[in-house]
Scaffold this active site. Structure first.
Site, PDB file in Angstrom:
ATOM      1  N   ASN A  55       8.643  -7.291   4.062  1.00 57.54           N
ATOM      2  CA  ASN A  55       8.614  -6.076   3.241  1.00 57.54           C
ATOM      3  C   ASN A  55       9.826  -5.210   3.602  1.00 57.54           C
ATOM      4  O   ASN A  55      10.312  -5.243   4.716  1.00 57.54           O
ATOM      5  CB  ASN A  55       7.297  -5.326   3.526  1.00 57.54           C
TER       6      ASN A  55
ATOM      7  N   PRO B  15       0.848  -1.193   0.000  1.00 59.31           N
ATOM      8  CA  PRO B  15       0.000   0.000   0.000  1.00 59.31           C
ATOM      9  C   PRO B  15       0.885   1.245   0.000  1.00 59.31           C
ATOM     10  O   PRO B  15       1.819   1.333   0.792  1.00 59.31           O
ATOM     11  CB  PRO B  15      -0.767  -0.101   1.330  1.00 59.31           C
TER      12      PRO B  15
ATOM     13  N   LEU C 223       0.426   5.508  -0.242  1.00 60.46           N
ATOM     14  CA  LEU C 223      -0.433   6.693  -0.370  1.00 60.46           C
ATOM     15  C   LEU C 223      -0.070   7.473  -1.605  1.00 60.46           C
ATOM     16  O   LEU C 223       1.111   7.742  -1.838  1.00 60.46           O
ATOM     17  CB  LEU C 223      -0.229   7.615   0.831  1.00 60.46           C
TER      18      LEU C 223
ATOM     19  N   GLY D 262      12.810  -2.787   1.078  1.00 60.62           N
ATOM     20  CA  GLY D 262      14.075  -2.807   0.343  1.00 60.62           C
ATOM     21  C   GLY D 262      14.235  -3.928  -0.666  1.00 60.62           C
ATOM     22  O   GLY D 262      15.343  -4.148  -1.157  1.00 60.62           O
TER      23      GLY D 262
ATOM     24  N   CYS E  72       2.772   3.080   9.700  1.00 58.62           N
ATOM     25  CA  CYS E  72       3.043   4.437   9.226  1.00 58.62           C
ATOM     26  C   CYS E  72       3.424   5.337  10.395  1.00 58.62           C
ATOM     27  O   CYS E  72       2.707   5.406  11.394  1.00 58.62           O
ATOM     28  CB  CYS E  72       1.813   4.994   8.506  1.00 58.62           C
TER      29      CYS E  72
ATOM     30  N   ARG F  37       8.301   0.338  -3.339  1.00 58.92           N
ATOM     31  CA  ARG F  37       8.880   1.316  -4.254  1.00 58.92           C
ATOM     32  C   ARG F  37       9.368   0.721  -5.568  1.00 58.92           C
ATOM     33  O   ARG F  37       9.208   1.326  -6.617  1.00 58.92           O
ATOM     34  CB  ARG F  37      10.001   2.087  -3.541  1.00 58.92           C
TER      35      ARG F  37
HETATM   36  C1  LIG Z   1       4.889   7.077  -1.399  1.00 59.31           C
HETATM   37  C2  LIG Z   1       4.709   6.013  -0.344  1.00 59.31           C
HETATM   38  C3  LIG Z   1       3.513   5.922   0.340  1.00 59.31           C
HETATM   39  C4  LIG Z   1       3.318   4.938   1.309  1.00 59.31           C
HETATM   40  N1  LIG Z   1       2.081   4.802   1.894  1.00 59.31           N
HETATM   41  C5  LIG Z   1       1.853   3.756   2.729  1.00 59.31           C
HETATM   42  C6  LIG Z   1       0.537   3.479   3.208  1.00 59.31           C
HETATM   43  O1  LIG Z   1      -0.449   4.141   2.856  1.00 59.31           O
HETATM   44  N2  LIG Z   1       0.386   2.415   4.064  1.00 59.31           N
HETATM   45  C7  LIG Z   1       1.441   1.636   4.450  1.00 59.31           C
HETATM   46  O2  LIG Z   1       1.268   0.686   5.214  1.00 59.31           O
HETATM   47  N3  LIG Z   1       2.678   1.871   3.992  1.00 59.31           N
HETATM   48  C8  LIG Z   1       2.893   2.892   3.127  1.00 59.31           C
HETATM   49  N4  LIG Z   1       4.150   3.054   2.593  1.00 59.31           N
HETATM   50  C9  LIG Z   1       5.226   2.113   2.952  1.00 59.31           C
HETATM   51  C10 LIG Z   1       5.255   0.936   1.970  1.00 59.31           C
HETATM   52  O3  LIG Z   1       4.048   0.201   2.007  1.00 59.31           O
HETATM   53  C11 LIG Z   1       6.414  -0.013   2.320  1.00 59.31           C
HETATM   54  O4  LIG Z   1       6.215  -0.533   3.599  1.00 59.31           O
HETATM   55  C12 LIG Z   1       7.777   0.692   2.292  1.00 59.31           C
HETATM   56  O5  LIG Z   1       7.905   1.528   1.160  1.00 59.31           O
HETATM   57  C13 LIG Z   1       8.918  -0.320   2.326  1.00 59.31           C
HETATM   58  O6  LIG Z   1       8.819  -1.203   1.240  1.00 59.31           O
HETATM   59  P1  LIG Z   1       9.706  -0.997  -0.110  1.00 59.31           P
HETATM   60  O7  LIG Z   1      11.144  -0.859   0.327  1.00 59.31           O
HETATM   61  O8  LIG Z   1       9.453  -2.229  -0.941  1.00 59.31           O
HETATM   62  O9  LIG Z   1       9.226   0.271  -0.758  1.00 59.31           O
HETATM   63  C14 LIG Z   1       4.359   4.039   1.630  1.00 59.31           C
HETATM   64  C15 LIG Z   1       5.571   4.135   0.929  1.00 59.31           C
HETATM   65  C16 LIG Z   1       5.747   5.100  -0.052  1.00 59.31           C
HETATM   66  C17 LIG Z   1       7.051   5.161  -0.816  1.00 59.31           C
END
Ligand SMILES: Cc1cc2nc3c(=O)[nH]c(=O)nc-3n(C[C@H](O)[C@H](O)[C@H](O)COP(=O)(O)O)c2cc1C
Length: 327
Positions: free
Chosen positions: A210, A17, A19, A212, A99, A233
């Site tokens: 989850n 998820p 935002l 990185g 969050c 991401r």
């Molecule tokens: C732009 C953006 C918005 C995010 N919004 C949420 C959100 O609404 N709910 C949530 O649980 N995590 C949110 N996250 C965190 C991601 O779900 C995820 O946990 C975090 O980016 C780490 O994973 P990744 O390294 O694969 O990006 C957001 C991350 C980004 C970059």
């Protein structure tokens, strides 16, 4: 009270998820590339659903399997929202316990709830009482100085007892003050072994990791230890990686989709969006990374950025942008 039937969901891979990023347009796009990926909405607060003016739960049927992520900590409100979402056909309800933003903390939800496992358990329980779809929790490995393995297992112990169907663990802690949400996704170090240990100690629980994760090889390696991987991401900035999920992680026949085909498959959807009065860049902002790493991708990106926001911009902007890609 109407209850929906449980639909089995493949939980090996999910798109996180995010935002402002994982809106219905992104999810439609991701779904074109993977039939198996579990897609998450952006976090939607209970306040928005219960008192907001817009329809925060709208989605395209093609997006299934689709999980709604809720933000909130009032168990009655969460249960109401979960019920509405189940009736609208969502396949899973997920509670945000990860969050760290100030706004979210002021509302007493998100990552700060890690310090209140009983409250999280009460929320999970209240939602599970009213829906038949899975109720899951996305959390961190700790908050502030509460980052011991025992702190994490105490949280899991209390919440699992109320039947939480899956824990998705962002493998870094969050600092509740001093760091922005963005920094909280980069600065606290990742600790994958801690999440692996959790699965060893709670082998009956469904646990996804989850944080990185960038390549299919990394996903395969995590899946040696865990039940699922959630990618945020990378699935957004390099979305074509999602096209490898079904064959590489879920044992399905490769579809051998090309990036061009995916772009073309988006056109009827975009035309429909434009007919309904939407703007081209509502959709193109999510597909701008489709050709990442491919010769000509700069031209593709630049053409979309410079033209898709214009009032009269139509799908010809995409076909023109495609001409920059060397085929
Ligand atoms: C732009 C953006 C918005 C995010 N919004 C949420 C959100 O609404 N709910 C949530 O649980 N995590 C949110 N996250 C965190 C991601 O779900 C995820 O946990 C975090 O980016 C780490 O994973 P990744 O390294 O694969 O990006 C957001 C991350 C980004 C970059």
């Amino acid at each position: 009270m109407s209850k929906t039937s449980i639909k089995p969901i493949n939980r090996v891979f999910s798109c996180a998820p995010m935002l402002d990023w994982t809106d219905r347009h992104y999810r439609y796009f991701a779904r074109l590339m993977s039939k198996q990926a579990l897609l998450y909405t952006e976090m939607v607060t209970t306040g928005a659903i219960l008192h907001g003016k817009g329809d925060y739960l709208a989605y395209n049927e093609e997006e299934h399997p689709l999980a709604l992520q809720l933000g909130g900590s009032n168990s009655i409100d969460l249960a109401k929202c979960a019920q509405i979402a189940a009736e609208r056909g969502y396949d899973e309800i997920n509670l945000n316990v990860g969050c760290p933003s100030d706004r979210v903390q002021n509302g007493r939800f998100g990552a700060c709830l890690m310090a209140e496992p009983e409250l999280v358990a009460e929320c999970v329980d209240a939602m599970k009482q009213v829906v038949d779809i899975p109720v899951t929790v996305k959390t961190r490995i700790g908050i502030d100085d509460q980052d011991s393995y025992e702190f994490l297992t105490q949280f899991i112990d209390v919440v699992k007892d109320k039947g939480c169907d899956e824990f998705i663990i962002h493998a870094r802690k969050a600092w509740l003050s001093g760091l922005s949400p963005k920094e909280n996704r980069e600065i606290p170090p990742l600790d994958y072994p801690k999440v692996y240990q959790l699965k060893k100690d709670y082998s009956d629980l469904h646990i996804s990791i989850n944080g990185g994760i960038k390549t299919i090889e990394e996903m395969q390696s995590h899946l040696q230890h865990l039940d699922g991987v959630m990618v945020g991401r990378e699935a957004y900035s390099n979305p074509f990686i999602v096209s490898e999920v079904d064959a590489q992680l879920c044992g399905m026949e490769p579809r051998n989709l090309t990036r061009h085909q995916v772009a073309e498959m988006m056109l009827p959807y975009i035309e429909q969006h434009l007919k309904q009065g939407g703007r081209l860049n509502h959709v193109t902002r999510h597909i701008i990374g489709l050709f990442q790493g491919i010769p000509g991708s700069r031209g593709w990106r630049r053409h979309l950025s410079e033209n898709a926001h214009k009032k009269e911009a139509g799908i010809e902007v995409i076909t023109q942008a495609l001409s920059f890609i060397d085929s």
